[in-house]
Motif scaffolding. Sequence first.
Motif, short mmCIF file in Angstrom:
data_model
loop_
_atom_site.label_atom_id
_atom_site.label_comp_id
_atom_site.label_asym_id
_atom_site.label_seq_id
_atom_site.Cartn_x
_atom_site.Cartn_y
_atom_site.Cartn_z
N ASN A 48 0.83 -1.20 0.00
CA ASN A 48 0.00 0.00 0.00
C ASN A 48 0.87 1.25 0.00
N GLN B 20 2.40 1.57 -3.65
CA GLN B 20 1.47 2.09 -4.65
C GLN B 20 1.11 3.54 -4.34
N SER B 21 1.06 3.92 -3.08
CA SER B 21 0.79 5.30 -2.70
C SER B 21 1.89 6.23 -3.19
N PHE C 182 3.56 5.93 -5.91
CA PHE C 182 3.43 6.11 -7.35
C PHE C 182 2.15 6.82 -7.75
N THR C 183 1.06 6.56 -7.04
CA THR C 183 -0.24 7.07 -7.46
C THR C 183 -0.75 8.24 -6.63
N CYS C 184 -0.14 8.50 -5.49
CA CYS C 184 -0.59 9.55 -4.56
C CYS C 184 -2.00 9.28 -4.03
N PHE C 185 -2.41 8.02 -4.04
CA PHE C 185 -3.70 7.65 -3.45
C PHE C 185 -3.45 6.72 -2.28
N CYS C 186 -3.89 7.14 -1.11
CA CYS C 186 -3.73 6.33 0.10
C CYS C 186 -5.08 6.29 0.82
N CYS D 275 1.84 15.75 -3.24
CA CYS D 275 1.54 15.17 -4.55
C CYS D 275 0.82 16.15 -5.47
N ARG E 210 -1.43 18.35 -4.87
CA ARG E 210 -2.84 18.67 -4.59
C ARG E 210 -2.95 20.10 -4.11
#
Length: 73
Positions: free
Chosen positions: A44, A47-48, A50-54, A71, A73
């Motif tokens: 997790n 992937q966070s 690379f994608t900036c989604f956590c 990231c 935002r």
Amino acid sequence: MNSERWVRAIAGIFILLSVILGAPASPAFVSQWFLAVTLFVGLNLLQSGFTCFCPLERILIAAGVRDARVCGR
């Protein structure tokens, strides 16, 4: 503390606890399946990065923790 620091702290706690409970050499050993938690948290975090989604960060922000504004935002 902002959301990014909370994510790091909570991830660290989960990793430490799962290694303590999942490592056969640990005096608090319960089951090697606790190492799956370590794997999940590590994946997790990866992937966070690379994608900036956590998902945990989204939960913390919804709970009122200050957003880290990372990231782009």
